[in-house]
Design a protein around this motif. Structure first.
Motif, PDB file in Angstrom:
ATOM      1  N   ILE A  71      -1.133  21.626 -10.219  1.00 20.50           N
ATOM      2  CA  ILE A  71      -1.059  21.439  -8.775  1.00 20.50           C
ATOM      3  C   ILE A  71       0.173  20.589  -8.483  1.00 20.50           C
ATOM      4  O   ILE A  71       0.353  19.507  -9.059  1.00 20.50           O
ATOM      5  N   LYS A  72       1.007  21.089  -7.581  1.00 21.40           N
ATOM      6  CA  LYS A  72       2.175  20.338  -7.129  1.00 21.40           C
ATOM      7  C   LYS A  72       2.159  20.283  -5.615  1.00 21.40           C
ATOM      8  O   LYS A  72       2.038  21.308  -4.947  1.00 21.40           O
ATOM      9  N   VAL A  73       2.268  19.069  -5.055  1.00 22.24           N
ATOM     10  CA  VAL A  73       2.332  18.882  -3.612  1.00 22.24           C
ATOM     11  C   VAL A  73       3.752  18.442  -3.281  1.00 22.24           C
ATOM     12  O   VAL A  73       4.173  17.332  -3.629  1.00 22.24           O
ATOM     13  N   GLU A  74       4.507  19.334  -2.641  1.00 18.80           N
ATOM     14  CA  GLU A  74       5.903  19.057  -2.345  1.00 18.80           C
ATOM     15  C   GLU A  74       6.042  18.110  -1.160  1.00 18.80           C
ATOM     16  O   GLU A  74       5.088  17.857  -0.414  1.00 18.80           O
ATOM     17  N   ASN A  75       7.244  17.562  -0.983  1.00 21.72           N
ATOM     18  CA  ASN A  75       7.532  16.693   0.148  1.00 21.72           C
ATOM     19  C   ASN A  75       7.135  17.372   1.452  1.00 21.72           C
ATOM     20  O   ASN A  75       7.511  18.523   1.697  1.00 21.72           O
ATOM     21  N   GLY A  76       6.367  16.663   2.279  1.00 23.37           N
ATOM     22  CA  GLY A  76       5.934  17.234   3.548  1.00 23.37           C
ATOM     23  C   GLY A  76       4.624  17.983   3.478  1.00 23.37           C
ATOM     24  O   GLY A  76       4.078  18.376   4.510  1.00 23.37           O
ATOM     25  N   GLY A  77       4.089  18.189   2.266  1.00 24.45           N
ATOM     26  CA  GLY A  77       2.800  18.858   2.111  1.00 24.45           C
ATOM     27  C   GLY A  77       1.659  17.860   2.108  1.00 24.45           C
ATOM     28  O   GLY A  77       1.854  16.666   1.870  1.00 24.45           O
ATOM     29  N   THR A  78       0.440  18.362   2.374  1.00 27.78           N
ATOM     30  CA  THR A  78      -0.746  17.511   2.402  1.00 27.78           C
ATOM     31  C   THR A  78      -1.852  18.151   1.573  1.00 27.78           C
ATOM     32  O   THR A  78      -2.199  19.311   1.790  1.00 27.78           O
ATOM     33  N   LEU A  79      -2.387  17.397   0.629  1.00 30.64           N
ATOM     34  CA  LEU A  79      -3.527  17.838  -0.160  1.00 30.64           C
ATOM     35  C   LEU A  79      -4.762  17.107   0.352  1.00 30.64           C
ATOM     36  O   LEU A  79      -4.820  15.877   0.330  1.00 30.64           O
ATOM     37  N   VAL A  80      -5.737  17.876   0.849  1.00 31.64           N
ATOM     38  CA  VAL A  80      -6.984  17.305   1.357  1.00 31.64           C
ATOM     39  C   VAL A  80      -8.046  17.481   0.279  1.00 31.64           C
ATOM     40  O   VAL A  80      -8.387  18.606  -0.089  1.00 31.64           O
ATOM     41  N   VAL A  81      -8.562  16.369  -0.230  1.00 33.61           N
ATOM     42  CA  VAL A  81      -9.534  16.398  -1.319  1.00 33.61           C
ATOM     43  C   VAL A  81     -10.944  16.362  -0.735  1.00 33.61           C
ATOM     44  O   VAL A  81     -11.310  15.435  -0.018  1.00 33.61           O
ATOM     45  N   SER A  82     -11.730  17.391  -1.039  1.00 29.96           N
ATOM     46  CA  SER A  82     -13.108  17.487  -0.560  1.00 29.96           C
ATOM     47  C   SER A  82     -14.040  16.757  -1.520  1.00 29.96           C
ATOM     48  O   SER A  82     -13.688  16.496  -2.670  1.00 29.96           O
ATOM     49  N   PRO A  83     -15.267  16.454  -1.095  1.00 28.94           N
ATOM     50  CA  PRO A  83     -16.257  15.929  -2.036  1.00 28.94           C
ATOM     51  C   PRO A  83     -16.545  16.957  -3.126  1.00 28.94           C
ATOM     52  O   PRO A  83     -16.527  18.159  -2.884  1.00 28.94           O
ATOM     53  N   LYS A  99       1.323  13.834   1.052  1.00 27.69           N
ATOM     54  CA  LYS A  99       0.186  13.005   1.432  1.00 27.69           C
ATOM     55  C   LYS A  99      -1.078  13.493   0.735  1.00 27.69           C
ATOM     56  O   LYS A  99      -1.266  14.688   0.514  1.00 27.69           O
ATOM     57  N   ILE A 100      -1.938  12.535   0.432  1.00 26.02           N
ATOM     58  CA  ILE A 100      -3.284  12.820  -0.046  1.00 26.02           C
ATOM     59  C   ILE A 100      -4.256  12.336   1.023  1.00 26.02           C
ATOM     60  O   ILE A 100      -4.188  11.178   1.454  1.00 26.02           O
ATOM     61  N   GLU A 101      -5.147  13.217   1.469  1.00 23.49           N
ATOM     62  CA  GLU A 101      -6.180  12.829   2.416  1.00 23.49           C
ATOM     63  C   GLU A 101      -7.539  13.202   1.830  1.00 23.49           C
ATOM     64  O   GLU A 101      -7.629  13.999   0.892  1.00 23.49           O
ATOM     65  N   PHE A 102      -8.592  12.634   2.405  1.00 26.86           N
ATOM     66  CA  PHE A 102      -9.944  12.886   1.921  1.00 26.86           C
ATOM     67  C   PHE A 102     -10.780  13.430   3.058  1.00 26.86           C
ATOM     68  O   PHE A 102     -10.836  12.843   4.144  1.00 26.86           O
ATOM     69  N   LEU A 103     -11.404  14.576   2.819  1.00 25.98           N
ATOM     70  CA  LEU A 103     -12.195  15.232   3.847  1.00 25.98           C
ATOM     71  C   LEU A 103     -13.361  14.352   4.286  1.00 25.98           C
ATOM     72  O   LEU A 103     -13.685  14.287   5.479  1.00 25.98           O
ATOM     73  N   SER A 104     -13.969  13.654   3.333  1.00 31.63           N
ATOM     74  CA  SER A 104     -15.082  12.742   3.630  1.00 31.63           C
ATOM     75  C   SER A 104     -14.891  11.472   2.813  1.00 31.63           C
ATOM     76  O   SER A 104     -15.448  11.338   1.715  1.00 31.63           O
ATOM     77  N   SER A 105     -14.067  10.563   3.330  1.00 37.60           N
ATOM     78  CA  SER A 105     -13.773   9.329   2.599  1.00 37.60           C
ATOM     79  C   SER A 105     -15.056   8.604   2.242  1.00 37.60           C
ATOM     80  O   SER A 105     -15.960   8.477   3.061  1.00 37.60           O
ATOM     81  N   GLY A 106     -15.130   8.146   1.016  1.00 34.52           N
ATOM     82  CA  GLY A 106     -16.297   7.406   0.558  1.00 34.52           C
ATOM     83  C   GLY A 106     -17.289   8.242  -0.209  1.00 34.52           C
ATOM     84  O   GLY A 106     -18.040   7.712  -1.034  1.00 34.52           O
TER      85      GLY A 106
END
Length: 209
Positions: A71-83, A99-106
């Motif tokens: 998995i490669k996330v290039e500049n300007g891309g966003t990977l949203v990590v699900s539970p 960016k790395i974001e979380f669909l349901s933080s915690g």
């Protein structure tokens, strides 16, 4: 077993003015590396897809059970990590303006890695926002199954379990949240590490396999 507070300078290499907040405990028990590894998932049955490249402007959701060779996330891309539990075999690469974001933080989000990691991600949330980063760190974990070194240069909150690897923290971003187990840990100068235990919230929408 019992726990005692120990002198972290005997076990952790800290460069100039690096700081660890909170007590550091060392379990006084007789364990080998095999004892640590026995709880790790067997990756032999995982069927990997070839690769996923998240391009600039793309927002890609990594879902429970997803498995990629790379998995490669290039500049300007966003990977949203699900539970759930996700798998990356040879390379997980996050570029500096990705960016790395979380669909349901915690909630529990675990990435099983069996190779190299290049973690240079940035976040819209400042690292001074402790409430946000503590919530993220409680639910996120990276499990390193290989002996490849891990250089965590970007914004990070979570647990890293890497009993065979060298782990380097604070090369670029100087504030880190989480807990870390590795064969060898280096914390770069002027870094601050805030202990956050892996303690995910439970959601009825996700039942861990």
């Amino acid at each position: 077993s019992k726990q005692v507070v120990f002198n972290e300078n005997e076990y952790v290499l800290k460069q100039k003015n690096a700081k660890i907040d909170g007590d550091v405990f060392f379990p006084i028990i007789n364990l080998s590396w095999d004892d640590y590894l026995c709880g790790m998932e067997d990756l032999g049955k995982i069927q990997y897809q070839n690769k996923k490249i998240v391009t600039s402007g793309e927002r890609y959701f990594l879902k429970d059970g997803d498995a990629y060779e790379m998995i490669k996330v290039e500049n300007g891309g966003t990977l949203v990590v699900s539970p759930g539990e996700m798998y990356v075999d040879s390379l997980l690469q996050i570029e500096p303006n990705a960016k790395i974001e979380f669909l349901s933080s915690g909630e529990s989000s675990v990435i099983h890695l069996n190779g190299r990691i290049i973690w240079r991600s940035r976040s819209d949330e400042p690292l001074t926002n402790t409430a946000y980063w503590i919530k993220v760190a409680k639910g996120f974990k990276i499990v390193q199954h290989s002996s490849k070194p891990m250089y965590m240069e970007g914004a990070f909150g979570g647990t890293i379990y890497a009993p065979l690897s060298k782990l380097v923290l604070g090369q670029d971003v100087k504030v880190i949240y989480g807990r870390f187990l590795a064969k060898d840990i280096t914390i770069h100068q002027y870094s601050k590490v805030f202990r956050v235990d892996y303690d995910p919230t439970v959601s009825s929408s996700y039942v861990r396999r």
